[in-house]
Every structure is written in C-alpha cells, then in structure tokens.
Scaffold this motif. Structure first.
Motif, PDB file in Angstrom:
ATOM      1  N   GLN A   1      14.988  -0.285  79.859  1.00 38.92           N
ATOM      2  CA  GLN A   1      14.912  -0.249  78.254  1.00 38.92           C
ATOM      3  C   GLN A   1      13.829   0.428  77.951  1.00 38.92           C
ATOM      4  O   GLN A   1      12.517   0.715  78.713  1.00 38.92           O
TER       5      GLN A   1
ATOM      6  N   GLY B   1      11.780  -5.475  69.445  1.00 39.93           N
ATOM      7  CA  GLY B   1      12.968  -5.375  70.413  1.00 39.93           C
ATOM      8  C   GLY B   1      12.959  -4.396  71.189  1.00 39.93           C
ATOM      9  O   GLY B   1      11.898  -3.845  71.756  1.00 39.93           O
TER      10      GLY B   1
ATOM     11  N   ILE C   1      18.315  -3.871  70.492  1.00 41.61           N
ATOM     12  CA  ILE C   1      18.382  -5.199  70.503  1.00 41.61           C
ATOM     13  C   ILE C   1      17.186  -5.636  69.622  1.00 41.61           C
ATOM     14  O   ILE C   1      16.153  -5.469  70.017  1.00 41.61           O
ATOM     15  N   ILE C   2      17.334  -6.003  68.523  1.00 38.70           N
ATOM     16  CA  ILE C   2      16.360  -6.236  67.346  1.00 38.70           C
ATOM     17  C   ILE C   2      16.260  -7.785  67.510  1.00 38.70           C
ATOM     18  O   ILE C   2      17.252  -8.535  66.865  1.00 38.70           O
ATOM     19  N   TYR C   3      14.914  -8.501  67.522  1.00 39.50           N
ATOM     20  CA  TYR C   3      14.691  -9.943  67.685  1.00 39.50           C
ATOM     21  C   TYR C   3      14.141 -10.377  66.416  1.00 39.50           C
ATOM     22  O   TYR C   3      13.400  -9.772  65.527  1.00 39.50           O
ATOM     23  N   LYS C   4      15.170 -11.427  65.890  1.00 39.52           N
ATOM     24  CA  LYS C   4      14.669 -11.839  64.423  1.00 39.52           C
ATOM     25  C   LYS C   4      13.974 -13.063  64.408  1.00 39.52           C
ATOM     26  O   LYS C   4      13.677 -13.705  63.380  1.00 39.52           O
TER      27      LYS C   4
ATOM     28  N   PHE D   1      18.795 -12.678  67.838  1.00 40.63           N
ATOM     29  CA  PHE D   1      18.695 -11.242  67.793  1.00 40.63           C
ATOM     30  C   PHE D   1      20.092 -10.652  67.455  1.00 40.63           C
ATOM     31  O   PHE D   1      21.025 -11.125  67.054  1.00 40.63           O
TER      32      PHE D   1
ATOM     33  N   GLY E   1      10.082  -7.752  77.627  1.00 42.27           N
ATOM     34  CA  GLY E   1      10.001  -8.749  76.742  1.00 42.27           C
ATOM     35  C   GLY E   1       8.897  -9.765  76.280  1.00 42.27           C
ATOM     36  O   GLY E   1       7.581  -9.331  76.849  1.00 42.27           O
TER      37      GLY E   1
ATOM     38  N   LYS F   1      12.083 -13.637  73.576  1.00 40.13           N
ATOM     39  CA  LYS F   1      12.390 -12.332  73.428  1.00 40.13           C
ATOM     40  C   LYS F   1      12.455 -11.555  74.625  1.00 40.13           C
ATOM     41  O   LYS F   1      11.616 -11.425  75.764  1.00 40.13           O
TER      42      LYS F   1
END
Length: 712
Positions: free
Chosen positions: A174, A185, A195-198, A206, A271, A277
C-alpha cells in the motif's frame, strides 16, 4: 453414493477446513497498538459488538485487573474469529520486555504473525526482540504500520528501518494517502485502487475508488517496484516482468503468498487502528498471505523410546499429538493447559500420554477460549488452539500424544531471570497459602523462579524485571489472598572462574563397619562459549572410577555450582573434566562420589580465580533534545556505556549498555529530569565481570568469604 466417494468427500472437507485456518499472533513493541488492533479485528469480524479501548481499561483481550489498571498487556490472550470463511485463531501478546516469555511460547505454536510497528516510533527495541523470536521459529510475517494519523508518522522511514534494523525484506502493498492529520486512506498496489476512509465503522466507513490523479504516478511506480521485488524472489514473476506480460491481482496475491510463506518477503500495510482505518485490508492480508497449517512443514519430533526423528502431518487422520505452551490457573475450573493440536484429534473424556513426563493423563474438558471467557467443545482437531482441563502433571513445553505412538516435540527457549527479591508472609495464615500461590505462579510462568536460601532462611523469588515481580506480588494478594512483604529487588549475579585449575576431592569416612570412600581429580576451567552453564565431561581411561559412579560425580558438581565460592551466587560458564580418581571395593558409594565431586568443584572455584558477573541490559532512552545533557550525565553516573545517539525528528535516541544494578528506580529519575517527556526500554543482553571495587562490596555484604581466604 459409493463408500469410496463418501470417504473422498470427508477427506476433502477435512483438508478444506485446515486450509481455512490461520493461527496468528499479534506482536510488537509496547504501545505500538497490538491490543487496539486486535480489538478492531474482533469488532470487524463480528466477534464483539462494542469496541473496547486500552486507555479506558475496557479492551476485551486485556482482561486482567492489572492490565486494565496499567493500560498494558501482561499475559497472552487467545481468541477465535471468522473473516470471509476463514477461521482466525489469534493470540495477542505483551510488548513489555518483562513478559517476553508470553511472546516466546506463543510464537512456538503459531503459523504466522502480524508485527505492528508504530509509524512514529518505527522499529523500536522490543520490535527487534520479537522479530528475533519470530526468526528463531521461522514464523512468516505481515507488517502493519500503525498510527499513521499521529504527528511525526513516516511510512517510508519505517520501511528503511525494517531493512537496517531488522534485516528484513519489506514489500509495501500500500501507499498511504497523506499522513498525520491528513491521513485519508491508502492505495492498494495489488488491485490498483484507492481506499478512502470517511469515518465510522464497517463497510460504510470507507469507499473503494480510482486512484487520485496526483497519486497516479507514485502508484504506478509503487506497483512497478512491487512486481520487480517479487521477481527477485520468484522466477515466474521475473519471467512475466522481463517479457512485459500482465499479471492479474489474483496472480499477484498467489505470488505474494508463496514468497511470504517461504520467508522471502514481508508484506507491509498501514493504517490507524484507533480510528478504524486499515483493519479490513489487514484482515484480507492475514487470510491471503499468512499460511494455514497445511502450508507449513510437518512438525518434527523425537521418539522417546528409540531417539529417532518422527514427523506428524497437519491432518486429523494422523496420530494425535499436541504441545502444551501455557499453563493458567482458573478460579472456576482449576488448571488450564493451552495446547496447539498439530495432528490427529482428541475428545473430552479421553486418556492421553505425556511423553516428556512418561505419565498418563485424562482430558475432562476441552475449551475454546475468548480471552478469559470459555466455550466448551467436544473435540479438538489438527490445527486447533484450545485449552484443556484435567492435565494434572503437565507443564509448559510438554508433549501430549498417544501412548502407542509416542513423540516428544521440541520445547521452547526461556531466558534466565535477572532480578530477585526476598518475600515473606505477613501473617501465619498467609504463610500457609504462600507456598501454594508461589507454586501455581511458577507453574504458569517459566521465567518466574522460587528458591529457598538455607543460610538466611528466606524465600527468594526471581523474574525478568521490577514490573514482573511487582505484578506477581499483586496477583498473590488479589487472586490467592496472600499478604506478603518483599525486600528491595536484588540483581541475579553469577560467578565464574578465569583460569584452569587441577583439583582433588576426597570424601573418606570410617566409623566402624562399612565406611565411605570417594576420590576424584577434576580439571576445572572457563568455558569457551558464554552462557553455556556447567559443562561436565568424563575423561576417565581404564577403571580408575567405575562407570556407575560417574553420574554421581556430575551430580555433586552440579549441586556445588548452585552456590559459588565468592558470594554464594550460581556458577556459570565453567568446563569440568573428570580426569582421575580411585575407589574402594567395599566403601565406595554414590553418595561418597557425589560428595567428592562437590568438594573438588568448590576447591576448583577457590583456585581458579573466581569473579562475579552482573547482568548487562540493552538500554534505549528517547528524550527531547534539550534534555539530552542531563540524561547522558545521569546515565554516565550509572556506569552506562553509551553506544550511539541518533536523531528522530526533534528527539534523541540514546542507546547503550547498562548494568542492571544501577538502573533500579530509573523510571522515576528520567521522568524527573525531563518533566515526564522521556521514555526508556531495557532488555537483558549478557553477563560481564563486576568492577573490582563493587565486587568487593558485594562479597563483603554476602559474608561468604572470610577475610584472608579470598581467591587471588
């Protein structure tokens, strides 16, 4: 359906079950986020429905009162969860060096491990220790760089430290998108997706999207580096790479899995566990890249009757064998024996054979553990990690098997204690319970030793550090209701000799009738290899001493080595050769030669220029730069040998070798010097000679050597 078809189907189901098992450990330096990561794994796999935290003392895996109060993991805890049809057996281990035994025995029975590294602290001292332990047992690993949201997080620097300090071959899977408070992310280099974390938990937390435009070039280079690095360890990948053939994500996963299991690479992910995350991709990596029981070589053992090597396959159809790696006292069911089942199967109510103790045992219950909670099951199969009730004579490291098919599996390596203190009960009622409590605690923990000093009449407890013994004493009060007073901690010194000596030992008694006669000549000298203990060898030629008496001479030597000549400390690193002697046809006996061996060894210690040895610790102090002068000045006054000083942001990392005797109370001192902003770690390294002026004080305090009789 034919009988053969049914048998084949059952066989396939058994193999499929084994292929879906992952036995893993979570290992790391203290405060890297092991328990937090484990809690998130349990939440995302549906094992728990509320996330516990270490800071609030609500973490499921830190169930002991002492763990909740101190915010650290003390004992390894086992649990089971499921992710995408894979059964993951997890052992969460401590990070503090005082409890390194928990990591050691866990790694012995695990197939894979997740190494959690701090994105800010990088590869820390205990990270190196657990890495070496994993190397010793050849455990495949996945690395997880945690705390990417913290100030000072640096993913690239952690990768470099993995190479320089762990001598590892990291393979980043990653690329982080941002860092510190802008960590949004990751880019998955296998699927080439972002992969975008919300925020939030679970799938809604995500989204998987295309790679952002400003990261496309970096992602393309990262993917190229990944394939190139895989090609260095796998010829098939290299062939694809040279001929510019495309490689699908599923193929990439297969190549990564193969190289990981072979120990050629370490997949690295990143993460922030506390913010939820990176946990799901980590779970995918565990199931995709770490081995199942059938992916590792068959377990090797020894037939206790013939001494021949024996193999056991990871199959429920093979003969049963398992290794007990931990003993725990449970207030409700009594003694729990944690066991890894390597082959075959076992059911509750069945009799088993302890091949190391040569004794029969009976399993009354089999439990699947979830930290301190228990689920009763009927049968345990190859690949399972369970706890069993009913093994009365079994201890850590024992092999349980079938009596008709005995096997002894290799046990574990446990370090020697480096610190001791005297303990005494507060009341007469406590005195009756003290022995039972100490016995149970020493049975649980192989690095906790209990001895009795005949000269002072004191009970001595020994362990791996101040915190280790502090927890032991606290547990005695809370779990066993034993009040106890303890002295200040004492260093576990040792004694050795520095030159060769040829000595004679005679034990002759005549009191009418049959007497006692034992006569030996020993050559006593320093051992060539440090840490080798007492090495005994018989060089007797002819019949100077009958063969049956030689073990008695060795017993006498070993017994005498428990109390050295200078100050009564155990003797180590000494080679003893039995070279001559004589016997009497009537008066010679085992006890006579045991006494003669003991007398000769004591004489050898006296004539061999005995010296005291003290434990030296690897020390690492992390301090803000403006306090470095005060910290180094204090370390110099403690006889610490500074080996290196490195920069890490605005911090200084001071590494050195510290005599344990000088480091008592250092935690308070270093906090005082730096207004609580510095931290340190210590772990045992080796023994070296005590300086002469200090040696004389220690000997004088012990009262062991009378004035004028000290060895020159």
């Amino acid at each position: 359906m034919s009988q053969a078809t049914i048998i084949d189907r059952i066989k396939m189901e058994k193999e499929s079950r084994l292929q879906n098992i992952r036995n893993i450990g979570i290992i790391a330096h203290i405060d890297a986020g092991k328990t937090t990561t484990t809690e998130r794994i349990l939440f995302f796999t549906g094992k728990v429905y509320k996330i516990g935290t270490v800071d609030e003392g609500t973490a499921v895996m830190d169930w002991m009162v002492q763990e909740q109060e101190r915010g650290i993991t003390i004992t390894s805890a086992a649990t089971t969860c499921f992710w995408k049809d894979r059964n993951i057996n997890i052992i969460d281990t401590p990070g503090h060096v005082d409890f390194t035994v928990e990591v050691e025995r866990s790694l012995k029975v695990l197939d894979g491990a997740v190494v959690v590294l701090c994105a800010v602290g990088g590869v820390q001292p205990q990270s190196e220790t657990v890495w070496r332990q994993a190397d010793r047992y050849k455990v495949p690993r996945v690395a997880f760089v945690n705390k990417m949201d913290r100030t000072g997080a640096n993913f690239s620097k952690v990768l470099e430290e993995m190479k320089s300090r762990l001598y590892a071959n990291p393979l980043p899977l990653q690329i982080p998108i941002g860092a510190e408070d802008t960590f949004l992310g990751v880019i998955d280099l296998v699927t080439m997706k972002a992969i975008i974390y919300k925020g939030g938990d679970g799938p809604q937390g995500f989204e998987v999207t295309d790679i952002p435009a400003d990261y496309k070039r970096k992602a393309s280079q990262g993917r190229h580096d990944l394939i190139e690095k895989l090609g260095e360890v796998d010829e098939t990948v290299m062939e694809h790479y040279i001929h510019e053939k495309g490689i699908y994500p599923n193929q990439v996963r297969e190549f990564i899995r193969k190289a990981t299991i072979e120990g050629k690479i370490i997949p690295v992910l990143c993460g922030a566990s506390a913010k939820n995350k990176g946990v799901e991709p980590l779970l995918d990596a565990i199931t995709d890249y770490l081995p199942s029981p059938v992916d590792i070589p068959p377990i090797k053992g020894t037939n206790p009757e013939t001494g021949e090597e024996v193999l056991r396959q990871a199959s429920a159809d093979d003969k049963f064998c398992g290794l007990v790696f931990k003993i725990k006292t449970d207030p409700f069911v009594g003694k729990l024996a944690y066991m890894r089942v390597y082959s075959g199967s076992i059911s509750a109510g069945k009799s088993v054979y302890n091949s190391r103790k040569d004794s029969d045992e009976r399993i009354s219950k089999i439990l699947r553990m979830h930290a301190n909670k228990q689920e009763i099951i009927d049968t345990a199969l190859a690949g399972d990690i369970v706890a069993v009730v009913g093994l009365k004579n079994t201890t850590t490291g024992d092999t349980i098997c079938e009596e008709d098919n005995p096997i002894i599996l290799e046990s574990m390596h446990f370090p020697e204690p480096v610190i001791s203190m005297a303990i005494e009960p507060k009341t007469k009622a406590d005195q009756e319970r003290l022995g039972m409590a100490l016995n149970k605690l020493s049975e649980e923990d192989p690095t906790f030793k209990v001895t009795y000093n005949k000269e002072t009449g004191q009970t001595i407890i020994s362990g791996m550090g101040e915190l280790h013994l502090e927890i032991i004493v606290d547990r005695m009060l809370r779990e066993f209701n034993v009040g106890a007073n303890v002295d200040k901690p004492q260093v576990a010194y040792k004694e050795t000799i520095t030159r060769q000596a040829r000595v004679v030992g005679k034990f002759i008694q005549q009191s009418g009738g049959r007497g006692q006669y034992g006569h030996v000549v020993l050559e006593v000298g320093p051992a060539q290899k440090k840490g080798s203990g007492i090495l005994f060898e018989s060089k007797i030629i002819g019949g100077a001493i009958p063969r049956e008496y030689i073990p008695s001479v060795k017993d006498g030597v070993i017994d005498a080595a428990q109390n050295g000549y200078l100050a009564g400390y155990p003797v180590t690193d000494v080679e003893v050769k039995l070279v001559d002697g004589s016997f009497h046809e009537v008066d010679s006996s085992d006890i006579a030669f045991q006494m003669a061996g003991s007398i000769a060894f004591n004489e050898g210690m006296k004539n061999g220029s005995s010296i005291l040895l003290e434990p030296i610790m690897n020390l690492e102090v992390t301090t803000p730069e403006n306090y470095m002068g005060e910290v180094i000045g204090d370390l110099s006054s403690r006889r610490v040998k500074i080996e290196s000083i490195m920069d890490k942001g605005n911090l200084k990392i001071i590494r050195g070798l510290a005599p344990l005797n000088e480091m008592f109370g250092y935690a308070t001192t270093v906090r005082s010097l730096t207004q609580g902003r510095a931290s340190y770690t210590m772990e045992p390294s080796f023994y070296q000679e005590v300086p002469k002026n200090l040696s004389e004080k220690i000997i004088e305090l012990s009262g062991r050597v009378r004035k004028g009789s000290r060895a020159k």
